[in-house]
Design a protein around this motif. Structure first.
Motif, PDB file in Angstrom:
ATOM      1  N   ASP A   3       0.725  -1.301   0.021  1.00  0.00           N
ATOM      2  CA  ASP A   3      -0.175   0.006   0.037  1.00  0.00           C
ATOM      3  C   ASP A   3       0.866   1.362   0.038  1.00  0.00           C
ATOM      4  O   ASP A   3       1.796   1.255   0.791  1.00  0.00           O
ATOM      5  CB  ASP A   3      -0.877  -0.127   1.233  1.00  0.00           C
ATOM      6  CG  ASP A   3      -2.052  -1.005   1.222  1.00  0.00           C
ATOM      7  OD1 ASP A   3      -2.150  -1.463   0.030  1.00  0.00           O
ATOM      8  OD2 ASP A   3      -2.801  -1.264   2.287  1.00  0.00           O
ATOM      9  N   HIS A   6      -0.733   8.511  -0.354  1.00  0.00           N
ATOM     10  CA  HIS A   6      -0.756   9.715  -1.323  1.00  0.00           C
ATOM     11  C   HIS A   6      -1.526  10.983  -0.572  1.00  0.00           C
ATOM     12  O   HIS A   6      -2.299  10.610  -0.010  1.00  0.00           O
ATOM     13  CB  HIS A   6      -1.256   9.757  -2.579  1.00  0.00           C
ATOM     14  CG  HIS A   6      -0.404   8.627  -3.388  1.00  0.00           C
ATOM     15  ND1 HIS A   6       0.536   8.868  -4.251  1.00  0.00           N
ATOM     16  CD2 HIS A   6      -0.936   7.354  -3.646  1.00  0.00           C
ATOM     17  CE1 HIS A   6       1.159   7.761  -4.802  1.00  0.00           C
ATOM     18  NE2 HIS A   6      -0.023   6.689  -4.464  1.00  0.00           N
ATOM     19  N   CYS A  70     -11.508  11.018 -13.480  1.00  0.00           N
ATOM     20  CA  CYS A  70     -10.703   9.933 -12.792  1.00  0.00           C
ATOM     21  C   CYS A  70     -11.316   8.707 -13.958  1.00  0.00           C
ATOM     22  O   CYS A  70     -10.348   7.997 -13.948  1.00  0.00           O
ATOM     23  CB  CYS A  70     -11.096   9.791 -11.519  1.00  0.00           C
ATOM     24  SG  CYS A  70     -10.212   8.428 -10.806  1.00  0.00           S
ATOM     25  N   TRP A  74      -8.421   6.533 -16.023  1.00  0.00           N
ATOM     26  CA  TRP A  74      -8.107   5.165 -16.129  1.00  0.00           C
ATOM     27  C   TRP A  74      -8.463   4.374 -17.372  1.00  0.00           C
ATOM     28  O   TRP A  74      -7.971   3.510 -17.733  1.00  0.00           O
ATOM     29  CB  TRP A  74      -9.176   4.296 -14.962  1.00  0.00           C
ATOM     30  CG  TRP A  74      -8.337   4.754 -13.578  1.00  0.00           C
ATOM     31  CD1 TRP A  74      -8.547   5.349 -12.537  1.00  0.00           C
ATOM     32  CD2 TRP A  74      -7.161   3.669 -13.257  1.00  0.00           C
ATOM     33  NE1 TRP A  74      -7.623   5.190 -11.608  1.00  0.00           N
ATOM     34  CE2 TRP A  74      -6.937   4.083 -12.017  1.00  0.00           C
ATOM     35  CE3 TRP A  74      -6.561   2.661 -13.881  1.00  0.00           C
ATOM     36  CZ2 TRP A  74      -5.773   3.348 -11.227  1.00  0.00           C
ATOM     37  CZ3 TRP A  74      -5.579   2.229 -13.349  1.00  0.00           C
ATOM     38  CH2 TRP A  74      -5.103   2.125 -11.880  1.00  0.00           C
ATOM     39  N   GLN A 135     -11.637   0.559 -11.014  1.00  0.00           N
ATOM     40  CA  GLN A 135      -9.985   1.163 -10.594  1.00  0.00           C
ATOM     41  C   GLN A 135     -10.128   2.713 -10.109  1.00  0.00           C
ATOM     42  O   GLN A 135      -9.298   3.142  -9.669  1.00  0.00           O
ATOM     43  CB  GLN A 135      -8.950   1.219 -11.715  1.00  0.00           C
ATOM     44  CG  GLN A 135      -8.692  -0.144 -12.177  1.00  0.00           C
ATOM     45  CD  GLN A 135      -8.222  -1.087 -11.140  1.00  0.00           C
ATOM     46  OE1 GLN A 135      -7.065  -0.586 -10.392  1.00  0.00           O
ATOM     47  NE2 GLN A 135      -8.555  -2.149 -10.963  1.00  0.00           N
ATOM     48  N   CYS A 136     -11.151   3.612 -10.390  1.00  0.00           N
ATOM     49  CA  CYS A 136     -11.097   4.700 -10.398  1.00  0.00           C
ATOM     50  C   CYS A 136     -11.309   5.162  -8.727  1.00  0.00           C
ATOM     51  O   CYS A 136     -11.995   4.909  -8.007  1.00  0.00           O
ATOM     52  CB  CYS A 136     -12.423   5.338 -10.987  1.00  0.00           C
ATOM     53  SG  CYS A 136     -12.769   6.842 -10.589  1.00  0.00           S
ATOM     54  N   PHE A 137     -10.190   6.099  -8.575  1.00  0.00           N
ATOM     55  CA  PHE A 137      -9.955   6.175  -7.042  1.00  0.00           C
ATOM     56  C   PHE A 137     -11.324   7.079  -6.398  1.00  0.00           C
ATOM     57  O   PHE A 137     -11.512   6.910  -5.340  1.00  0.00           O
ATOM     58  CB  PHE A 137      -8.783   7.179  -6.892  1.00  0.00           C
ATOM     59  CG  PHE A 137      -7.316   6.390  -7.182  1.00  0.00           C
ATOM     60  CD1 PHE A 137      -7.241   5.038  -6.952  1.00  0.00           C
ATOM     61  CD2 PHE A 137      -6.612   7.300  -8.042  1.00  0.00           C
ATOM     62  CE1 PHE A 137      -5.900   4.562  -7.380  1.00  0.00           C
ATOM     63  CE2 PHE A 137      -5.373   6.618  -8.338  1.00  0.00           C
ATOM     64  CZ  PHE A 137      -5.221   5.355  -8.219  1.00  0.00           C
ATOM     65  N   ASN A 140     -14.436   4.882  -5.856  1.00  0.00           N
ATOM     66  CA  ASN A 140     -14.023   3.984  -4.938  1.00  0.00           C
ATOM     67  C   ASN A 140     -14.288   4.635  -3.541  1.00  0.00           C
ATOM     68  O   ASN A 140     -14.582   4.137  -2.669  1.00  0.00           O
ATOM     69  CB  ASN A 140     -12.821   3.304  -5.099  1.00  0.00           C
ATOM     70  CG  ASN A 140     -12.709   2.190  -6.051  1.00  0.00           C
ATOM     71  OD1 ASN A 140     -13.624   1.459  -6.369  1.00  0.00           O
ATOM     72  ND2 ASN A 140     -11.381   2.102  -6.641  1.00  0.00           N
ATOM     73  N   SER A 141     -14.435   6.192  -3.627  1.00  0.00           N
ATOM     74  CA  SER A 141     -14.588   6.716  -2.486  1.00  0.00           C
ATOM     75  C   SER A 141     -16.077   7.590  -2.376  1.00  0.00           C
ATOM     76  O   SER A 141     -16.302   8.057  -1.223  1.00  0.00           O
ATOM     77  CB  SER A 141     -13.652   8.128  -2.601  1.00  0.00           C
ATOM     78  OG  SER A 141     -12.063   7.691  -2.634  1.00  0.00           O
TER      79      SER A 141
END
Length: 155
Positions: A3, A6, A70, A74, A135-137, A140-141
């Motif tokens: 992990d 960032h 985002c 990806w 995969q998109c940060f 996923n949030s």
């Protein structure tokens, strides 16, 4: 893979004090600037429905833009890895927010219009949207659905 953490830093500076501060709801402007080192400032405000300035970005638009950007980044990465050449990508994204006791987004709809190099695999290109979403940060949030309805064609 280990992990990795960032950290991101921005400064949000309210610029809407008209001399009375927040003495009353209509006594101040909603303008603000979003600042980050070595970047152009983003002029922001609230949505016009909340007495904001329509010529400035509002937080809801920035959230929508973040989710769209985002996903696109990806998707382009995955296409490049798969040997698919994306020649153009235009997303006219739409977000739905319900204003109730606690306002919240209920959905984002991405509608990317994509042009591929002639002969590239359109079915694979469509399938890569699902992987890009995974995969998109930003996706996923978030705690609400992001739906993607791509339109893909050859050049």
């Amino acid at each position: 893979m280990a992990d990795r953490e960032h950290r991101y830093h921005v400064t949000v500076e309210w610029t809407g004090n008209k001399g009375q501060g927040t003495e009353s709801y209509k006594a101040y402007d909603r303008e603000f600037n979003v600042l980050a080192e070595a970047k152009t400032a983003i002029a922001g405000s609230s949505d016009p429905a909340f007495l904001g300035n329509a010529s400035r970005w509002n937080p809801e638009e920035m959230l929508l833009a973040s989710a769209s950007a985002c996903h696109k980044l990806w998707y382009l990465h995955l296409c490049a890895e798969a040997g698919i050449s994306v020649e153009s990508y235009l997303d006219k994204a739409e977000g739905t927010m319900m204003e109730a006791r606690q306002g919240r987004f209920t959905q984002i709809l991405l509608r990317p219009q994509i042009t591929l190099r002639a002969g590239d695999d359109i079915e694979l290109a469509k399938a890569l949207h699902h992987k890009a979403h995974e995969q998109c940060f930003i996706a996923n949030s978030l705690n609400f659905p992001i739906v993607c309805e791509p339109q893909i064609k050859h050049a």
